[in-house]
Design an enzyme around this catalytic site. Structure first.
Site, PDB file in Angstrom:
ATOM      1  N   THR A   1      66.127 100.676   7.361  1.00 47.92           N
ATOM      2  CA  THR A   1      67.365  99.992   6.970  1.00 47.92           C
ATOM      3  C   THR A   1      67.641 100.357   5.524  1.00 47.92           C
ATOM      4  O   THR A   1      66.845 100.061   4.642  1.00 47.92           O
ATOM      5  CB  THR A   1      67.189  98.468   7.084  1.00 47.92           C
ATOM      6  OG1 THR A   1      66.775  98.188   8.404  1.00 47.92           O
ATOM      7  CG2 THR A   1      68.484  97.745   6.783  1.00 47.92           C
TER       8      THR A   1
ATOM      9  N   ALA B   1      72.367  89.773   9.005  1.00 46.28           N
ATOM     10  CA  ALA B   1      73.050  88.713   8.249  1.00 46.28           C
ATOM     11  C   ALA B   1      73.623  87.662   9.205  1.00 46.28           C
ATOM     12  O   ALA B   1      73.515  86.456   8.964  1.00 46.28           O
ATOM     13  CB  ALA B   1      74.158  89.323   7.394  1.00 46.28           C
TER      14      ALA B   1
ATOM     15  N   CYS C   1      62.861  91.051   6.722  1.00 44.10           N
ATOM     16  CA  CYS C   1      64.170  91.673   6.923  1.00 44.10           C
ATOM     17  C   CYS C   1      65.373  90.841   6.502  1.00 44.10           C
ATOM     18  O   CYS C   1      66.257  91.341   5.806  1.00 44.10           O
ATOM     19  CB  CYS C   1      64.329  92.045   8.390  1.00 44.10           C
ATOM     20  SG  CYS C   1      62.970  93.042   8.973  1.00 44.10           S
TER      21      CYS C   1
ATOM     22  N   LYS D   1      56.461  83.652  11.704  1.00 42.27           N
ATOM     23  CA  LYS D   1      56.803  83.156  13.034  1.00 42.27           C
ATOM     24  C   LYS D   1      55.566  83.361  13.909  1.00 42.27           C
ATOM     25  O   LYS D   1      54.609  84.028  13.487  1.00 42.27           O
ATOM     26  CB  LYS D   1      58.020  83.866  13.622  1.00 42.27           C
ATOM     27  CG  LYS D   1      57.826  85.353  13.902  1.00 42.27           C
ATOM     28  CD  LYS D   1      59.073  85.903  14.593  1.00 42.27           C
ATOM     29  CE  LYS D   1      58.891  87.328  15.025  1.00 42.27           C
ATOM     30  NZ  LYS D   1      60.055  87.894  15.684  1.00 42.27           N
TER      31      LYS D   1
HETATM   32  C1  UGA Z   1      64.636  90.455  12.724  1.00 42.09           C
HETATM   33  C2  UGA Z   1      65.716  90.695  13.796  1.00 42.09           C
HETATM   34  O1  UGA Z   1      65.653  89.641  14.770  1.00 42.09           O
HETATM   35  C3  UGA Z   1      65.533  92.042  14.475  1.00 42.09           C
HETATM   36  O2  UGA Z   1      66.601  92.274  15.394  1.00 42.09           O
HETATM   37  C4  UGA Z   1      65.551  93.140  13.415  1.00 42.09           C
HETATM   38  O3  UGA Z   1      65.368  94.437  13.976  1.00 42.09           O
HETATM   39  C5  UGA Z   1      64.422  92.864  12.422  1.00 42.09           C
HETATM   40  O4  UGA Z   1      64.634  91.573  11.822  1.00 42.09           O
HETATM   41  C6  UGA Z   1      64.443  93.951  11.371  1.00 42.09           C
HETATM   42  O5  UGA Z   1      65.435  94.064  10.641  1.00 42.09           O
HETATM   43  O6  UGA Z   1      63.504  94.754  11.332  1.00 42.09           O
HETATM   44  P1  UGA Z   1      62.072  89.639  12.784  1.00 42.09           P
HETATM   45  O7  UGA Z   1      62.225  89.528  11.295  1.00 42.09           O
HETATM   46  O8  UGA Z   1      60.883  90.320  13.344  1.00 42.09           O
HETATM   47  O9  UGA Z   1      63.378  90.376  13.399  1.00 42.09           O
HETATM   48  O10 UGA Z   1      62.023  88.143  13.355  1.00 42.09           O
HETATM   49  P2  UGA Z   1      63.063  87.104  13.978  1.00 42.09           P
HETATM   50  O11 UGA Z   1      62.637  86.778  15.345  1.00 42.09           O
HETATM   51  O12 UGA Z   1      64.460  87.534  13.805  1.00 42.09           O
HETATM   52  O13 UGA Z   1      62.793  85.781  13.086  1.00 42.09           O
HETATM   53  C7  UGA Z   1      63.120  85.739  11.710  1.00 42.09           C
HETATM   54  C8  UGA Z   1      62.888  84.339  11.151  1.00 42.09           C
HETATM   55  O14 UGA Z   1      63.837  83.419  11.657  1.00 42.09           O
HETATM   56  C9  UGA Z   1      61.506  83.751  11.516  1.00 42.09           C
HETATM   57  O15 UGA Z   1      60.960  83.098  10.382  1.00 42.09           O
HETATM   58  C10 UGA Z   1      61.823  82.750  12.595  1.00 42.09           C
HETATM   59  O16 UGA Z   1      60.883  81.702  12.680  1.00 42.09           O
HETATM   60  C11 UGA Z   1      63.188  82.244  12.143  1.00 42.09           C
HETATM   61  N1  UGA Z   1      64.002  81.653  13.223  1.00 42.09           N
HETATM   62  C12 UGA Z   1      64.389  82.411  14.293  1.00 42.09           C
HETATM   63  C13 UGA Z   1      64.390  80.316  13.141  1.00 42.09           C
HETATM   64  O17 UGA Z   1      64.056  79.608  12.177  1.00 42.09           O
HETATM   65  N2  UGA Z   1      65.162  79.785  14.141  1.00 42.09           N
HETATM   66  C14 UGA Z   1      65.567  80.526  15.207  1.00 42.09           C
HETATM   67  O18 UGA Z   1      66.294  79.980  16.077  1.00 42.09           O
HETATM   68  C15 UGA Z   1      65.166  81.869  15.289  1.00 42.09           C
END
Ligand code: UGA
Length: 419
Positions: free
Chosen positions: A66, A159, A210, A273
């Site tokens: 990215t 975002a 990210c 997570k």
């Molecule tokens: C994120 C994106 O979801 C991917 O699509 C993207 O490719 C990736 O970043 C990247 O740019 O490489 P990731 O950071 O692995 O993926 O994890 P997520 O599942 O998106 O979770 C991010 C954060 O949001 C975590 O701390 C999670 O606990 C939190 N979250 C997620 C919440 O607090 N509530 C939700 O409903 C979902």
């Protein structure tokens, strides 16, 4: 063939390959122009130079990292200035995998995005890469765009995802103030098919390598393009996330009679997570720092995260995590005095005044909370930053429970007001 799947013989494979995927790190700059916002392109620059130096035939160079908008142009310049008559076609293929579900995301992606130049050579290169993906991805899920759209789409997608979490988290504060239940509100909102139900779980805050980084990049690009209002809009998503983390700490401290000084707090979960041991930008860092700042003694349990990692994380400056490990601080002694790390969830809670749950690990749903309660100081508190425990069941055991965005525990209503 198998022995060639992974290799560290960079030069040999660059010269043999027709398509080269580059997935190097792009840390946030910590100094100079754009410090704290812009991405550092050093690794990309050196990858481009290596490719240019060893290539002996035409190459398609695919950017997976990215990177800020228009970096493709800069990379193209490096390659072309050193080309010795070789043709380099640069394509963008942003990564949408999430941690913990990466293999499934790879085999079954919502979409694959390919960006290329709108020249005949650029379009031909896009087709070559598309032909690779059609082996396992339905063709209608492969989107082709120009370079700039592909670059911006990746930042925009992250975002938008982060924005949903900040939106639902802002609602969680309002729910607590009005006795609404954020899970019910999120469910009702998400049932509108235009909104959808995913990514609406209120939490102690989003983390990971990210979201924050990509939004900061977006903010920087907006500022550089004379769009301060747009920059301000996206910055707010990060500010709301910071607010959620400090709100959690405020609840914790004020519920425990306005001080946690000298009290033992068990922290369940440190990864950003579940299903990963990754701690980059995890909300647990800010929560633990807040508790340490108030002189609490904390005991951390996360079966995927080592003590050394936790100590580094709690000692690090804001963007250090994104730099090579040799540039990160050593384990400090200062935090060691106030903090212990255990490999046992029950051990962590022994003699504690409160437990806070910061990662939604499945095991925290099924712990023997009666056993935990019996071994804790009274009154015993649980602060659920992921809404994963059955609060009513815990209250019956005797715990005072705070859950994000839920009607308040009657015993918390009399506590000093939260700042
Ligand atoms: C994120 C994106 O979801 C991917 O699509 C993207 O490719 C990736 O970043 C990247 O740019 O490489 P990731 O950071 O692995 O993926 O994890 P997520 O599942 O998106 O979770 C991010 C954060 O949001 C975590 O701390 C999670 O606990 C939190 N979250 C997620 C919440 O607090 N509530 C939700 O409903 C979902």
């Amino acid at each position: 063939l198998c022995s060639n799947l992974f290799s560290s013989v960079v030069e040999k494979h660059i010269s043999e390959a027709d398509i080269i995927f580059v997935s190097v790190n792009t840390p946030t700059k910590t100094h100079g122009l754009g410090a704290g916002k812009a991405a550092h392109l050093t690794y990309w620059e050196s990858a481009a130079c290596t490719i240019a130096n060893v290539a002996k035939s035409d190459k398609i160079v695919v950017k997976k990292s990215t990177v800020p908008i228009k970096t493709a142009e800069a990379i193209e310049k490096i390659l072309k200035h050193n080309s010795k008559g070789i043709n380099f076609e640069i394509l963008l293929n942003p990564e949408f995998l999430a941690e913990g579900t990466a293999i499934n995301d790879l085999f079954n992606p919502d979409r694959v995005l390919l960006g290329g130049r709108e020249t005949p050579e650029g379009q031909k290169a896009v087709q070559v890469l598309k032909d690779v993906y059609v082996h396992w991805v339905p063709v209608d899920r492969i989107i082709t765009t120009n370079l700039w759209s592909a670059e911006l789409s990746k930042l925009a997608a992250n975002a938008f995802l982060a924005q949903r979490i900040s939106s639902v988290n802002s609602m969680s504060a309002l729910c607590e103030a009005t006795s609404a239940d954020v899970t019910e509100v999120a469910y009702a909102v998400g049932r509108d098919s235009r909104i959808g139900h995913r990514f609406l779980n209120a939490s102690v805050g989003f983390g990971g390598s990210c979201f924050q980084k990509d939004i900061l990049n977006l903010v920087y690009i907006c500022e550089c393009n004379g769009l301060p209002e747009v920059a301000h809009y996206w910055k707010q998503v990060i500010k709301a996330n910071d607010y959620q983390k400090s709100r959690f700490v405020n609840w914790l401290v004020s519920s425990m009679f306005n001080t946690v000084s000298g009290k033992k707090i068990a922290v369940h979960g440190f990864a950003f997570k579940k299903d990963t041991g990754d701690t980059r930008e995890t909300p647990a860092i800010d929560v633990c720092k807040g508790l340490l700042g108030d002189k609490a003694a904390i005991t951390i349990y996360d079966h995927q995260v080592t003590e050394d990692q936790i100590q580094r994380d709690l000692a690090m400056n804001k963007f250090d995590w994104d730099h090579p490990i040799n540039l990160q601080p050593m384990s400090p002694t200062a935090v060691k005095k106030q903090m212990t790390v255990t490999w046992d969830a029950y051990e962590a809670t022994k003699g504690a005044h409160g437990v806070c749950i910061l990662t939604e690990w499945d095991e925290f749903k099924v712990l023997d909370y009666k056993r935990i309660y019996d071994n804790m100081e009274k009154p015993a508190f649980v602060f659920d930053g992921r809404n994963i425990v059955d609060a009513e069941k815990l209250r019956k055991i005797g715990f005072i429970v705070y859950s994000i965005g839920k009607p308040l525990d009657a015993r918390l209503k009399d506590m000093p007001a939260v700042a």
